[in-house]
Design an enzyme around this catalytic site. Sequence first.
Site, mmCIF file in Angstrom:
data_model
loop_
_atom_site.group_PDB
_atom_site.id
_atom_site.type_symbol
_atom_site.label_atom_id
_atom_site.label_comp_id
_atom_site.label_asym_id
_atom_site.label_seq_id
_atom_site.Cartn_x
_atom_site.Cartn_y
_atom_site.Cartn_z
ATOM 1 N N GLU A 101 0.849 -1.201 0.000
ATOM 2 C CA GLU A 101 0.000 0.000 0.000
ATOM 3 C C GLU A 101 0.884 1.250 0.000
ATOM 4 O O GLU A 101 2.012 1.227 0.479
ATOM 5 C CB GLU A 101 -0.896 -0.075 1.254
ATOM 6 C CG GLU A 101 -1.789 1.102 1.514
ATOM 7 C CD GLU A 101 -2.857 1.349 0.457
ATOM 8 O OE1 GLU A 101 -2.486 1.429 -0.725
ATOM 9 O OE2 GLU A 101 -4.034 1.524 0.818
ATOM 10 N N ASP A 105 -4.258 5.600 5.993
ATOM 11 C CA ASP A 105 -4.771 6.867 6.520
ATOM 12 C C ASP A 105 -5.804 6.539 7.612
ATOM 13 O O ASP A 105 -5.451 6.315 8.762
ATOM 14 C CB ASP A 105 -5.352 7.641 5.331
ATOM 15 C CG ASP A 105 -5.869 9.020 5.664
ATOM 16 O OD1 ASP A 105 -5.449 9.587 6.675
ATOM 17 O OD2 ASP A 105 -6.694 9.544 4.902
ATOM 18 N N ASP A 161 -1.726 10.605 -5.377
ATOM 19 C CA ASP A 161 -2.290 11.622 -6.271
ATOM 20 C C ASP A 161 -3.168 12.638 -5.549
ATOM 21 O O ASP A 161 -3.638 12.411 -4.424
ATOM 22 C CB ASP A 161 -3.164 10.949 -7.334
ATOM 23 C CG ASP A 161 -4.504 10.484 -6.764
ATOM 24 O OD1 ASP A 161 -4.500 9.742 -5.766
ATOM 25 O OD2 ASP A 161 -5.561 10.898 -7.299
ATOM 26 N N ARG A 167 1.157 11.914 -9.351
ATOM 27 C CA ARG A 167 1.709 10.594 -8.990
ATOM 28 C C ARG A 167 3.163 10.470 -9.427
ATOM 29 O O ARG A 167 3.936 9.701 -8.866
ATOM 30 C CB ARG A 167 0.910 9.473 -9.667
ATOM 31 C CG ARG A 167 -0.526 9.343 -9.206
ATOM 32 C CD ARG A 167 -1.117 8.037 -9.740
ATOM 33 N NE ARG A 167 -2.566 8.014 -9.664
ATOM 34 C CZ ARG A 167 -3.275 7.630 -8.613
ATOM 35 N NH1 ARG A 167 -2.657 7.259 -7.513
ATOM 36 N NH2 ARG A 167 -4.591 7.607 -8.652
HETATM 37 P P1 IMP Z 1 -7.647 4.910 4.130
HETATM 38 O O1 IMP Z 1 -8.678 3.917 3.689
HETATM 39 O O2 IMP Z 1 -8.277 6.136 4.714
HETATM 40 O O3 IMP Z 1 -6.588 4.327 5.039
HETATM 41 O O4 IMP Z 1 -6.966 5.483 2.849
HETATM 42 C C1 IMP Z 1 -6.174 4.777 2.046
HETATM 43 C C2 IMP Z 1 -6.093 5.391 0.660
HETATM 44 O O5 IMP Z 1 -6.466 6.780 0.633
HETATM 45 C C3 IMP Z 1 -4.674 5.346 0.168
HETATM 46 O O6 IMP Z 1 -4.428 4.155 -0.522
HETATM 47 C C4 IMP Z 1 -4.593 6.542 -0.747
HETATM 48 O O7 IMP Z 1 -4.989 6.174 -2.043
HETATM 49 C C5 IMP Z 1 -5.587 7.526 -0.183
HETATM 50 N N1 IMP Z 1 -4.917 8.566 0.631
HETATM 51 C C6 IMP Z 1 -4.920 8.701 1.971
HETATM 52 N N2 IMP Z 1 -4.205 9.766 2.365
HETATM 53 C C7 IMP Z 1 -3.720 10.318 1.237
HETATM 54 C C8 IMP Z 1 -2.865 11.452 0.971
HETATM 55 O O8 IMP Z 1 -2.387 12.181 1.864
HETATM 56 N N3 IMP Z 1 -2.592 11.691 -0.342
HETATM 57 C C9 IMP Z 1 -3.076 10.944 -1.362
HETATM 58 N N4 IMP Z 1 -3.851 9.875 -1.166
HETATM 59 C C10 IMP Z 1 -4.171 9.558 0.124
#
Ligand code: IMP
Length: 184
Positions: A101, A105, A161, A167
């Site tokens: 990954e 986040d 992105d 990217r």
């Molecule tokens: P989560 O499900 O909130 O943990 O987010 C995961 C996905 O959100 C990652 O694989 C990224 O594609 C996107 N993401 C989370 N934070 C960022 C960021 O700061 N910049 C760009 N994409 C992010």
Amino acid sequence: MDNIKNDTLEILLSQDEIKAKVKEMAGQINEDYRGKSPVLVGILKGSVVFLAALMKEIEIRCSIDFIAVSSYAGASETSGIVKMIMDLRESITDRHVLLIEDIVDTGLTMDYLKDNLLTRRPASYNICSLLSKPSARRVPVDVKYLGFEIPDKFVVGYGLDYQEQYRNIPYIATLKPEIYRRNK
Ligand code: IMP
């Protein structure tokens, strides 16, 4: 000149820092997976730059596959709803799965994929992520191989992105505030 690097505000992680970390992470994976022939599962699209760099440093037998999920729909804040857009090509039953990954986040994507992929009964299942924002976490995620913890800021580059752009920036950076205003 129209250079996307001009849209960045602060470099959080340089190319050299990332390169050294990727090498270190691959070294650990080489040790831990010796004789296991893992499948590296890249999560599209954000993981592609990281996966490409990591696999070049991996010296054991391995294969790669891809899965695509979406939770952002072009915005810079998660919708909280994770959707599978493209599934794996190969079966992972009895395989050693290492999920690759770009960033963890809220943790919702990893939580969704864990539930989904574990039903296929892999021999083992671990997560490898270049970045983590621990202060943004909504659900706990066990990241076995982690590159860097970063503050809760939106970042781009090295595969990450903003609205499908940036990217190809080779480092991790924040964007200037006017970029978000321009896209509102
Ligand atoms: P989560 O499900 O909130 O943990 O987010 C995961 C996905 O959100 C990652 O694989 C990224 O594609 C996107 N993401 C989370 N934070 C960022 C960021 O700061 N910049 C760009 N994409 C992010």
